[in-house]
Motif scaffolding. Structure first.
Motif, PDB file in Angstrom:
ATOM      1  N   ASP A   1       0.487   3.391   3.145  1.00 14.93           N
ATOM      2  CA  ASP A   1      -0.268   4.545   2.634  1.00 14.93           C
ATOM      3  C   ASP A   1       0.643   5.722   2.335  1.00 14.93           C
TER       4      ASP A   1
ATOM      5  N   HIS B   1       0.826  -1.216   0.000  1.00 11.88           N
ATOM      6  CA  HIS B   1       0.000   0.000   0.000  1.00 11.88           C
ATOM      7  C   HIS B   1       0.863   1.271   0.000  1.00 11.88           C
TER       8      HIS B   1
ATOM      9  N   HIS C   1      -7.014  -0.261   5.575  1.00 17.05           N
ATOM     10  CA  HIS C   1      -7.319   0.475   6.817  1.00 17.05           C
ATOM     11  C   HIS C   1      -8.273  -0.298   7.741  1.00 17.05           C
TER      12      HIS C   1
ATOM     13  N   HIS D   1       1.628   4.490  -2.378  1.00 15.73           N
ATOM     14  CA  HIS D   1       1.084   5.199  -3.543  1.00 15.73           C
ATOM     15  C   HIS D   1       2.180   5.784  -4.414  1.00 15.73           C
TER      16      HIS D   1
ATOM     17  N   LYS E   1      -5.689  -2.920  -7.104  1.00 17.20           N
ATOM     18  CA  LYS E   1      -6.095  -1.940  -6.096  1.00 17.20           C
ATOM     19  C   LYS E   1      -7.259  -1.104  -6.601  1.00 17.20           C
TER      20      LYS E   1
HETATM   21 ZN   LIG Z   1      -4.111   4.624   0.262  1.00 16.81          ZN
END
Ligand SMILES: [Zn+2]
Length: 319
Positions: free
Chosen positions: A258, A2, A199, A4, A133
């Motif tokens: 993230d 995860h 999450h 980006h 994703k």
């Molecule tokens: Zn994300």
């Protein structure tokens, strides 16, 4: 997992970025977080972002990072919704980066309503995709739509796992709020896809509905459902760390970052997940991938939660 990718197309990557209103200072904050000047959003962002990411992965304790493509927003009939969505990262870009850099693993992004969705899936499988994703609430994907059954079945057959955003979202514009509910993932789960609820369906804003308990119930029903710990080092998202560490749930936890979302240990310290010395030690560490990893280790996430992902990703070369 995860992590980006973001770009503005300055390096011929095909990426675009469209930040409006209050998302503008947020985007500037995120690039500063990773040590880039906010002016790069309008400059050579593609190159600078990638160089910085590679440097952070290589100097962290992590062996690699699953980097995410980001598809456009489509309506239910498969027509691109012009003007919706704030950024785009093409599948070819992540697939190419993963070929060029062994520490990067490619997660592609395909809206299943696209007329070419199945062809694009095959192309990405051939290209070495390790994961898919999407953000159902931001991409406008009701995963339970029966028209997507064949798409999920093909993902299950090819052992391509799905990483789906769950819970509220404030960094990317939301198209359908109700699709933050992890129950939207039932059809892919029933088709046999390994699904990771990003999450763990925790809320992001104070006024978001809370779906964490729904996620927990679903892990009892679906052995192929996992949750990631991405963005647990921002306030609110990290509210359920203790429940995530419970023996009934901890085996479903996967480390997620993230990146470039900010990582701060204040909330973890205030909640008593980490002590003052640990907080002080890592809070000032310049590498946010490492800071995030070390804070989560200190919270009590076991070693397996950082390595379990290797069993879940589709790794064609090693297979
Ligand atoms: Zn994300």
């Amino acid at each position: 997992m995860h992590v980006h990718l973001v770009g503005n197309g300055s390096g011929g990557t095909g990426c675009w970025l469209r930040v409006r209103g209050w998302h503008r200072p947020l985007a500037a904050l995120m690039v500063r977080q990773i040590g880039l000047p906010s002016s790069c959003l309008k400059g050579d962002l593609d190159r600078l972002y990638l160089e910085r990411l590679l440097e952070q992965v290589k100097t962290s304790s992590l062996a690699g990072a699953v980097i995410l493509a980001h598809d456009k927003v489509y309506d239910e009939c498969g027509k691109a919704m012009e003007g919706a969505g704030s950024f785009y990262v093409p599948n070819d870009y992540v697939l190419r980066l993963a070929r060029d850099h062994r520490e990067l693993l490619p997660a592609v992004s395909i809206h299943p309503a696209r007329p070419d969705a199945l062809d694009e899936l095959e192309r990405c499988l051939t290209g070495g995709a390790v994961m898919m994703k999407c953000l159902p609430n931001c991409h406008n994907i009701d995963c339970n739509d029966r028209r997507y059954t064949r798409f999920w079945e093909r993902m299950a057959e090819s052992r391509l796992p799905l990483l789906a955003h769950t819970g509220g979202e404030h960094t990317v514009p939301v198209v359908r709020r109700e699709l933050a509910d992890p129950r939207t993932l039932r059809l892919p789960l029933e088709c046999g896809v390994t699904v990771v609820a990003a999450h763990c369906a925790t809320k992001s804003g104070l006024f978001d509905p809370e779906y964490f308990h729904v996620f927990v119930e679903m892990t009892r029903r679906y052995p192929n459902l996992y949750g990631d710990t991405s963005a647990f080092n921002v306030p609110i998202r990290g509210r359920h760390v203790r429940e995530c560490l419970d023996p009934s749930l901890v085996d479903r936890m996967l480390h997620g970052s993230d990146y470039p979302v900010p990582v701060h240990g204040h909330f973890a310290w205030l909640k008593g997940y980490v002590d003052w010395a640990t907080f002080r030690r890592w809070e000032t560490h310049p590498n946010i991938l490492e800071r995030d990893y070390q804070l989560k280790r200190a919270m009590g996430f076991p070693e397996e939660s950082f390595s379990r992902i290797w069993k879940i990703l589709r790794l064609p070369l090693e297979a």
